[in-house]
Design a protein around this motif. Structure first.
Motif, PDB file in Angstrom:
ATOM      1  N   ALA A  46     116.855   6.613 -23.924  1.00  0.00           N
ATOM      2  CA  ALA A  46     115.654   6.996 -24.673  1.00  0.00           C
ATOM      3  C   ALA A  46     114.419   6.978 -23.773  1.00  0.00           C
ATOM      4  O   ALA A  46     113.551   7.856 -23.871  1.00  0.00           O
ATOM      5  N   LEU A  47     114.327   6.000 -22.867  1.00  0.00           N
ATOM      6  CA  LEU A  47     113.209   5.968 -21.925  1.00  0.00           C
ATOM      7  C   LEU A  47     113.244   7.178 -20.996  1.00  0.00           C
ATOM      8  O   LEU A  47     112.197   7.715 -20.620  1.00  0.00           O
ATOM      9  N   GLY A  48     114.444   7.634 -20.654  1.00  0.00           N
ATOM     10  CA  GLY A  48     114.556   8.849 -19.852  1.00  0.00           C
ATOM     11  C   GLY A  48     114.007  10.055 -20.582  1.00  0.00           C
ATOM     12  O   GLY A  48     113.500  11.003 -19.959  1.00  0.00           O
ATOM     13  N   ASN A  49     114.067  10.018 -21.904  1.00  0.00           N
ATOM     14  CA  ASN A  49     113.559  11.122 -22.723  1.00  0.00           C
ATOM     15  C   ASN A  49     112.101  10.938 -23.141  1.00  0.00           C
ATOM     16  O   ASN A  49     111.548  11.787 -23.852  1.00  0.00           O
ATOM     17  N   ALA A  50     111.491   9.847 -22.702  1.00  0.00           N
ATOM     18  CA  ALA A  50     110.103   9.542 -23.085  1.00  0.00           C
ATOM     19  C   ALA A  50     109.120  10.222 -22.133  1.00  0.00           C
ATOM     20  O   ALA A  50     108.322   9.556 -21.455  1.00  0.00           O
ATOM     21  N   LYS A  51     109.178  11.520 -22.071  1.00  0.00           N
ATOM     22  CA  LYS A  51     108.308  12.277 -21.163  1.00  0.00           C
ATOM     23  C   LYS A  51     106.836  12.102 -21.563  1.00  0.00           C
ATOM     24  O   LYS A  51     106.497  12.034 -22.746  1.00  0.00           O
TER      25      LYS A  51
ATOM     26  N   HIS B  30     105.044   9.486 -20.851  1.00  0.00           N
ATOM     27  CA  HIS B  30     104.708   8.068 -20.998  1.00  0.00           C
ATOM     28  C   HIS B  30     104.996   7.338 -19.688  1.00  0.00           C
ATOM     29  O   HIS B  30     105.918   7.691 -18.951  1.00  0.00           O
ATOM     30  N   ASP B  31     104.212   6.324 -19.413  1.00  0.00           N
ATOM     31  CA  ASP B  31     104.331   5.570 -18.165  1.00  0.00           C
ATOM     32  C   ASP B  31     105.446   4.539 -18.297  1.00  0.00           C
ATOM     33  O   ASP B  31     105.206   3.383 -18.666  1.00  0.00           O
ATOM     34  N   VAL B  32     106.669   4.947 -18.015  1.00  0.00           N
ATOM     35  CA  VAL B  32     107.813   4.058 -18.218  1.00  0.00           C
ATOM     36  C   VAL B  32     108.654   3.869 -16.944  1.00  0.00           C
ATOM     37  O   VAL B  32     109.673   3.171 -16.971  1.00  0.00           O
TER      38      VAL B  32
END
Length: 377
Positions: free
Chosen positions: A311-316, A318-320
């Motif tokens: 999901a973080l990979g898909n959080a375009k 956003h600073d993750v």
């Protein structure tokens, strides 16, 4: 065989079930149609059950209640409402937040329903002098087809039970008895020409109406599967970190559904829109503590973190990146592989190569090396 209970006893049982919160009550024969076996056999032959080996291993007992308990004559099927107060699909655009399936946003439904079923079964056993067994989704019993036989609803094109009165958000419980009860009329299919549930599926998990290939289903991939999630499903997963409710949420019969009245099934506020970066920080103790009493706990920290990283990979936007990099040296190679893929979705090729060279645990790990060598998106 126990003597047939009077209609008065059944009426009292139904009244008590309503007070306990059940919204549907129906009775079916424990002798079921022969096509149940054929349908299940075909699905297993096509490997649609994925890694759920228990479906094949329990096939002989699963195809009929009588195979599970030869003395069974009747099945009382009950439905319990867990309709959410909001549409879970509304969060799909909040890519920095995680979506947890509606059924898992509070207490484990097994714990809630089984006690109620035991009370009803005890009431029937005492008053009718019969034997009983209760089941809540943990035994090899085909509850959805049985519920259709009992007149509660029908198995929709998405394979989930649908009720004309209550919609799709239903938990099922069953009481088998050796008493021969008067059975209810079988419910018919009311899907008509509607294909909303099939059309909305992000991974095309339905090879045809009324058939589900679990290997492509996000609910299976994020709830049941413990391995490496295939690359082709990672972007469609989006920010769904435990389950997927899309095919249920779009069903038009939900217009008749009412928000659950059971506070134990109403959404915990901390699970309404959890921040992915916060969830990614969980160690095993924090994970178990946070999800105590929730079905999510059964997944385990590593498989859950795998989902969060995807999901973080898909959080375009956003600073993750820093939160993803923190997991490049996890002990579990599946978690590390998910971190590698997630990183590849946010950084340039040069940055990706630099991270690969500095990582400590990938040199001899084929799973993770395959992720490092994949294309940077």
């Amino acid at each position: 065989m126990s003597p047939a209970p009077s209609s008065k006893i059944v009426a009292e049982l139904k009244k008590r079930a309503q007070k306990l919160g059940f919204v549907q009550f129906g009775i079916a024969s424990a002798k079921v149609p022969a096509d149940w076996q054929t349908n299940l056999q075909n699905a297993i032959a096509k490997n649609w059950h994925g890694d759920m080996d228990w479906m094949a291993e329990t096939f002989e007992r699963r195809v009929s209640p009588n195979a599970l308990w030869p003395e069974a004559k009747s099945a009382i099927v009950l439905a319990y409402n867990y309709t959410p107060d909001t549409n879970p699909m509304d969060m799909l655009g909040e890519t920095d937040k995680g979506i947890i399936s509606v059924y898992a946003r509070n207490r484990d439904y097994h714990d809630i329903i089984k006690g109620k079923l035991k009370e009803l079964a005890g009431m029937l056993s005492r008053q009718a002098a019969c034997n009983v067994k209760v089941f809540v989704d943990t035994a090899p019993l085909m509850e959805k087809p049985l519920a259709q036989q009992a007149g509660i609803g029908w198995q929709g094109k998405h394979t989930v039970l649908v009720s004309k009165q209550e919609g799709c958000w239903l938990f099922l419980g069953t009481i088998l008895t050796d008493a021969e009860l008067s059975i209810d009329e079988v419910e018919t299919d009311h899907c008509g020409s509607c294909t909303r549930c099939l059309d909305i599926c992000p991974t095309n998990a339905f090879p045809e109406p009324y058939k589900l290939d679990a290997r492509k289903c996000i609910a299976y991939l994020t709830n049941e599967f413990r391995g490496v999630i295939p690359v082709e499903f990672r972007k469609p997963i989006g920010n769904r970190i435990y389950g997927c409710d899309d095919c249920l949420a779009v069903c038009p019969w939900n217009k008749f559904a009412k928000t659950t009245a059971d506070i134990k099934l109403q959404m915990r506020e901390d699970l309404r829109a959890p921040d992915l970066v916060d969830l990614a920080k969980f160690d095993d103790v924090a994970f178990r503590t946070h999800f105590a009493g929730s079905p999510v706990k059964r997944l385990g920290r590593d498989a859950f973190l795998r989902n969060v990283l995807i999901a973080l990979g898909n959080a375009k936007g956003h600073d993750v990146v820093g939160d993803i990099k923190a997991h490049l040296n996890e002990d579990n190679p599946i978690v590390r592989g998910a971190a590698v893929w997630a990183l590849s979705q946010h950084v340039t090729s040069n940055e990706f190569v630099s991270c690969a060279q500095s990582a400590k645990k990938t040199e001899t790990d084929e799973t993770v090396m395959a992720e490092w060598q994949g294309d940077v998106k």
